[in-house]
Design an enzyme around this catalytic site. Structure first.
Site, short mmCIF file in Angstrom:
data_model
loop_
_atom_site.label_atom_id
_atom_site.label_comp_id
_atom_site.label_asym_id
_atom_site.label_seq_id
_atom_site.Cartn_x
_atom_site.Cartn_y
_atom_site.Cartn_z
N LYS A 88 39.93 81.22 -58.89
CA LYS A 88 40.40 82.57 -59.19
C LYS A 88 39.92 83.02 -60.58
CE LYS A 88 44.75 85.00 -58.72
NZ LYS A 88 44.96 84.97 -57.29
N ARG A 109 49.67 83.23 -62.78
CA ARG A 109 49.33 82.66 -61.47
C ARG A 109 48.54 81.38 -61.60
NH1 ARG A 109 49.30 87.46 -57.78
NH2 ARG A 109 49.15 89.24 -59.17
N GLY A 164 49.05 79.58 -51.28
CA GLY A 164 50.52 79.55 -51.24
C GLY A 164 51.14 78.23 -51.64
N MET A 194 51.09 76.77 -54.71
CA MET A 194 51.62 76.70 -56.08
C MET A 194 52.35 77.99 -56.44
SD MET A 194 48.72 74.54 -58.04
CE MET A 194 47.34 75.34 -57.30
N ARG A 232 36.71 86.12 -53.58
CA ARG A 232 36.22 84.76 -53.33
C ARG A 232 35.43 84.77 -52.03
NH1 ARG A 232 42.24 82.57 -51.95
NH2 ARG A 232 42.51 83.94 -50.21
N HIS A 282 35.60 53.98 -24.39
CA HIS A 282 34.81 54.43 -23.25
C HIS A 282 35.02 55.91 -22.95
CE1 HIS A 282 32.75 54.07 -19.48
NE2 HIS A 282 33.75 54.72 -18.91
N ARG A 305 21.27 53.69 -21.82
CA ARG A 305 22.09 52.51 -21.55
C ARG A 305 21.94 52.16 -20.07
NH1 ARG A 305 25.93 55.24 -25.27
NH2 ARG A 305 26.73 53.76 -26.81
N ARG A 356 17.42 50.39 -23.29
CA ARG A 356 18.08 49.18 -23.74
C ARG A 356 18.36 48.28 -22.55
NH1 ARG A 356 23.86 49.53 -26.47
NH2 ARG A 356 24.51 49.82 -24.32
N GLU A 371 22.90 45.64 -34.83
CA GLU A 371 24.32 45.99 -34.65
C GLU A 371 25.24 44.83 -34.98
OE1 GLU A 371 25.08 47.13 -30.57
OE2 GLU A 371 23.62 45.70 -29.80
N SER A 409 16.87 50.04 -34.11
CA SER A 409 17.81 51.14 -33.89
C SER A 409 19.19 50.62 -34.28
CB SER A 409 17.78 51.55 -32.42
OG SER A 409 18.73 52.57 -32.21
N GLY A 415 22.83 50.17 -34.24
CA GLY A 415 23.96 50.40 -33.33
C GLY A 415 25.22 50.38 -34.17
N ASP A 466 28.85 48.98 -32.90
CA ASP A 466 29.12 47.54 -33.04
C ASP A 466 29.02 47.08 -34.48
OD1 ASP A 466 29.88 46.26 -30.60
OD2 ASP A 466 27.96 46.92 -29.78
N CYS A 484 21.52 54.81 -33.09
CA CYS A 484 21.96 55.28 -31.77
C CYS A 484 23.46 55.11 -31.58
CB CYS A 484 21.18 54.60 -30.66
SG CYS A 484 21.47 52.83 -30.57
N TYR A 531 14.65 58.82 -37.24
CA TYR A 531 15.36 59.70 -36.31
C TYR A 531 16.83 59.30 -36.18
CZ TYR A 531 15.19 55.90 -32.89
OH TYR A 531 15.36 54.71 -32.27
#
Ligand code: PEP
Ligand code: MG
Length: 905
Positions: A26, A96, A105, A107, A363, A481, A587, A646, A774, A793, A795, A798, A860, A880
């Site tokens: 403020k 304020r 609101g 304070m 603001r 899952h 998978r 995989r 992993e 990659s 994992g 895991d 992944c 990636y």
């Protein structure tokens, strides 16, 4: 000498917008507006450093403060041409709070500070309005006694016994006695009497007189604001929003202006553009003859700012544009000036005192996802911002909002959640609750919308999950899952909702003592994890052609590639539409779930309970065509883009059926007795399957499993090549902990490769051989592993599970305690733990690339679609990230924002 006080007003200021840490949001913006020459009532800001000092030094101030406040107050007096405490020409001020981050609101505020039995005469003379002056006085006594004399003094009265309530009672009595309906009916005489009654009551209840000394009032107000930083509400809010306790608040002391001095006075709040749609129209509300608190209190319906933005429920009210055209034009010009200066949509507060406009606050305004998109693209076109700035203007969460139908936020604000769980799949859904996957399928076939409610889900529930609008489970974590599957489909899902007590037999559930039965309607907000009883309306984030344009900009600036986790050609196609550049995780085992899985699942089950290699090879032979077909279809869709396949990972016993009929059928097909079958199935049972016979361990004990899968990959590839198509499979070995496992598997791969090349008369089939990282040991041994692996990659599902030792399926049981007690900043399965697990990743990348500089590295685990984690992946130099199809656009945006924030050297 340290500077603790910053002045503003009269066309200049000592602070600036970029000094939020010191002046609070403020104060910094008030300074900026004053510097821009906008009409800001003069004032000063006491810095957040004073707040920190105050708490470090037993609630005292630095010794320099008093003199600095005196000097700043003098400046205000000069600009405003009135003096604090002067009985003839009094200056009144507001006190304020203003923290770095907005804490709406949370304070305290005190208004009309400086009114005393002496100065009130001056106010009456100045305004010629006795009623107004006494009304201001009674408001001051109410606020001050409540905020400063009671709350800040740590007095905690019984419910309904607070000083404010007691004073309100006096006012109600007076109105009753006089037969008035509204506060505004009270006359100057009435208020005069009331003020005296108030003073007596304050003394009686709090044991101290209301201070009649302006300076005493001022310091009381300042102290109360600092105190309120540690008030219950403020502390609770900081916990939720993650705002550090040591930031402190600033205090803004500012000359009062009044919107309640008659019909040429008013107050209002506005947005420089529409915060819901982003439309470039001035949008706001105002009230004639009112103070800011009246707008918030909601007693009167505020009127629209202009004709263009009238709505159904306020169209009968007079707009500011019509009521005060000159002032409206002035305000509109300020709106344009502020936007050109801040280059963003702003939220502003203003007051008109007897026809004169004053700016009280500005603001950067909060906005919906749709508005964020429209505002960014409009401002780009208006050349207010650059392409990079446009990319930074939409948060990944806002983009997510654009991709899913969501629960209407205005309806949700009025509803109370029945229960809360983990936000596993985004968007909103409502429907009738059912308790089994079969019911979900059956009900939805009959045209019902259903929410599938389960204790937890297992592979057999997939069809029901597919059929349901949303999924709700009592157990499980963010990578359980149900969560994985739901997110993959972009389906609304809440898991780990511990408050649900489910009775599947009776098809009922109990929450908080309330019972619900099958067919009752629930609404889920999967983005927040909120569960509601009954139906809440949904809004579909509007299809916006600008989305495509925006995503083009995103791709222009990102350097990290974005792939998808997909196991079917359908998912792969969807992911391509969302902009995926490859598959980072296919998978294999997912072909044994859901649609058309009956036949391959039967073969797989046969393989699992096989005892001899011969039996196993036979089952694998039967399984082979299914595998090859699935892999081929997916490789074909991806058309030469990398597809990381995989090899089989999950614990085998997961696939052993429990139903007796299925067991008998399998035993028959294997030519063994049911007793023998049951014995073999029992042998497969493990006490700790996540660390049991899974991943590469299967290929080590049964090399023929690896061999069959690899043959399916190479034959599928060879056939596509023969058909003139492009392929690029990447064979990935899961759950590796030592390089020797990889060397072992590589030999199988190379042998099959040669055989398939010869069989199809091909010189080569392009492919890479790599591994998942992993297991923590694999990250540490990355240097050696990279001798064999051509890509890594990570994992992180895991890696997080084994790094923390938290079971991914059971974290729901204790995570809430960890979060509540601040032992963890977030669910580490949701947002990557950059400190610990992140270090394992960095070690893995460094050691891997030392051995093999060109090592391709990706992620992944589920974190690959989570914005903060994606930014981390960019920073540590991954090539990636890979995530479920619906999260691909979010990952693209996060990657672009990371590239802009952390450019590569
Ligand atoms: C992982 O562990 O991060 C991973 C992607 O594999 P899964 O979730 O299938 O165990
Ligand atoms: Mg894994």
């Amino acid at each position: 000498m340290p500077k603790y006080v910053y002045s503003f007003g009269g066309g200049s200021a000592e602070g600036r917008a970029d000094m939020k840490e010191l002046l609070g949001g403020k104060g910094a913006n008030l300074a900026e507006m004053a510097n821009l020459g906008l009409p800001v009532p003069a004032g000063f800001t006491i810095t957040t450093e004073v707040c920190t000092y105050y708490y470090k030094h037993k609630r005292t101030y630095p010794k320099e403060l008093e003199a600095q406040v005196q000097r700043a107050l003098k400046k205000v007096e000069t600009v405003m041409q009135a003096q604090f405490g002067n009985p003839d020409n009094p200056l009144l001020v507001s006190v304020r709070s203003g923290a770095r981050a907005s804490m709406p609101g949370m304070m305290e505020t005190v208004l009309n500070v400086g009114l005393t039995s002496k100065t009130i005469k001056g106010l009456i003379k100045k305004t010629g309005n006795e009623r107004f002056a006494y009304d201001a006085y009674r408001r001051l006594i109410m606020m001050y006694s409540d905020v400063v004399m009671e709350k800040a003094a740590g007095i905690e009265p019984e419910e309904g016994e607070g000083i404010r309530t007691q004073l309100e009672k006096l006012m109600t009595e007076m109105k009753k006695q006089k037969g008035y309906e509204h506060d505004t009916d009270l006359t100057a005489e009435d208020l005069k009497i009331l003020v005296e009654q108030f003073k007596e009551k304050v003394k009686e209840v709090l044991g101290k007189p209301f201070p009649d000394d302006p300076m005493k009032q001022l310091w009381g107000g300042i102290g109360a604001v600092f105190q309120s930083w540690n008030g219950k509400r403020a502390v609770a809010y900081r916990r939720i929003e993650g705002i550090p306790d040591d930031w402190g608040t600033a205090v803004n002391v500012q000359a009062m202006v009044f919107g309640n001095m008659g019909n040429t006075s008013a107050t209002g709040v506005a947005f420089t553009r529409n915060p819901a749609t982003g439309e470039n129209t001035f949008y706001g509300e105002w009230l004639v003859n009112a103070q800011g608190e009246d707008v918030v209190a909601g007693i009167r319906t505020p009127a629209p700012l202009n004709e263009a933005t009238k709505s159904e429920h306020n169209k009968h009210l007079l707009s500011l544009e019509k009521a005060m055209p000159k002032t409206y034009r002035e305000l509109d010009a300020i709106r344009k000036k502020l936007e050109r200066h801040y280059k963003d949509m702003l939220d502003i507060e203003f007051t008109i005192q007897e026809g004169r406009l004053w700016m009280l606050q500005c603001r950067v305004g909060k906005r919906t996802g749709t508005a964020a998109l429209n505002i960014a693209m409009d401002m780009l076109k208006e050349k207010l911002i650059t392409e990079k700035e446009a990319v930074m203007r939409i948060s990944p969460a806002q983009l997510d909002e654009l991709l899913h139908p969501i629960v209407d936020p205005s309806a949700e604000a009025k509803a109370k959640p029945l229960a809360k769980g983990l936000p596993a799949g985004p968007g909103g859904a409502s429907g009738q609750i059912v308790f089994t996957a079969n019911d979900a399928v059956a009900w939805s076939k009959k045209g019902h919308k259903v929410i599938l409610v389960r204790e937890e889900t297992n592979p057999e529930d997939v069809e029901g999950m597919r059929a349901a609008q949303g999924i709700l489970t009592a157990r499980g974590g963010m990578t359980s899952h149900a969560a994985l599957v739901a997110r993959g489909w972009g389906k609304c899902c809440i898991v780990g909702c511990g408050a649900l007590h489910i009775d599947v037999e009776r098809k009922r559930l109990v929450v908080d003592g309330k019972e619900f039965k099958e067919g009752d309607v629930f609404t889920l907000n999967g983005t927040k994890g909120n569960v509601y009883a009954g139906e809440l309306p949904m809004i579909s984030a509007s299809e916006n052609p600008r989305f495509v344009h925006f995503m083009k900009l995103v791709d222009k600036y990102r350097t990290l590639k974005v792939r998808t986790n997909a196991d079917t050609p359908e998912d792969a196609k969807k992911a391509l539409e969302f902009g995926a550049e490859g598959i980072g995780l296919f998978r294999t085992e997912h072909m044994f779930y859901g649609k058309n899985s009956e036949a391959p699942l039967f073969c797989l089950r046969k393989m699992i309970v096989s005892k001899t290699e011969e039996e196993r090879r036979k089952a694998l032979e039967e399984l082979f065509p299914y595998m090859k077909k699935d892999i081929k279809a997916t490789l074909e869709v991806m058309n030469g883009r990398p597809v990381t396949i995989r090899l089989l990972d999950p614990p085998l016993h997961e696939f052993v059926p429990n139903e007796p009929e299925k067991r008998i059928e399998l035993a028959k097909s294997l030519g063994i007795s049911i007793e023998e079958f049951n014995k073999r199935a029992d042998l497969l049972h493990e006490s700790n399957p996540m660390m049991g016979h899974r991943g590469v361990r299967l290929g080590i004990t049964y090399p023929e499993i690896t061999e069959t899968q690899v043959r399916a990959i190479f034959e599928a590839s060879a056939e596509l090549i023969k058909e003139g198509k492009k392929v690029f499979p990447e064979i990935m070995i899961p759950v590796v902990s030592t390089e020797k496992e990889l060397v072992h598997q590589k030999q199988i791969v190379e042998k099959v490769y040669k055989e398939v090349c010869a069989q199809y008369g091909l010189k080569a089939i392009p492919y890479l051989f790599g591994t998942m990282i992993e297991i923590p040991r694999a990250a540490l041994m990355a240097g050696k592993i990279a001798e064999t692996a051509e890509f890594f990659s990570f994992g992180t599902n895991d890696l997080t599970q084994m790094g923390f030792g938290f079971s991914r399926d059971d974290i729901g049981g204790f995570l809430p305690d960890y979060l509540e007690k601040h032992l963890l900043p977030a669910d580490p399965f949701q947002i990557l733990d950059q400190e610990g697990i992140g270090e394992l990743i960095q070690i893995g990348i460094q050691r891997g690339r030392k051995t093999r500089p060109k090592l391709k590295v990706g992620i992944c685990g589920e974190h690959g679609g989570e914005p903060y984690s994606v930014m981390f992946c960019h920073r540590v130099g991954m090539d990636y990230v890979s995530c479920s199809p619906f999260r691909v656009p979010i990952a693209r945006l996060a990657a672009a924002q990371a590239a802009i924030k952390f450019p590569k050297k």
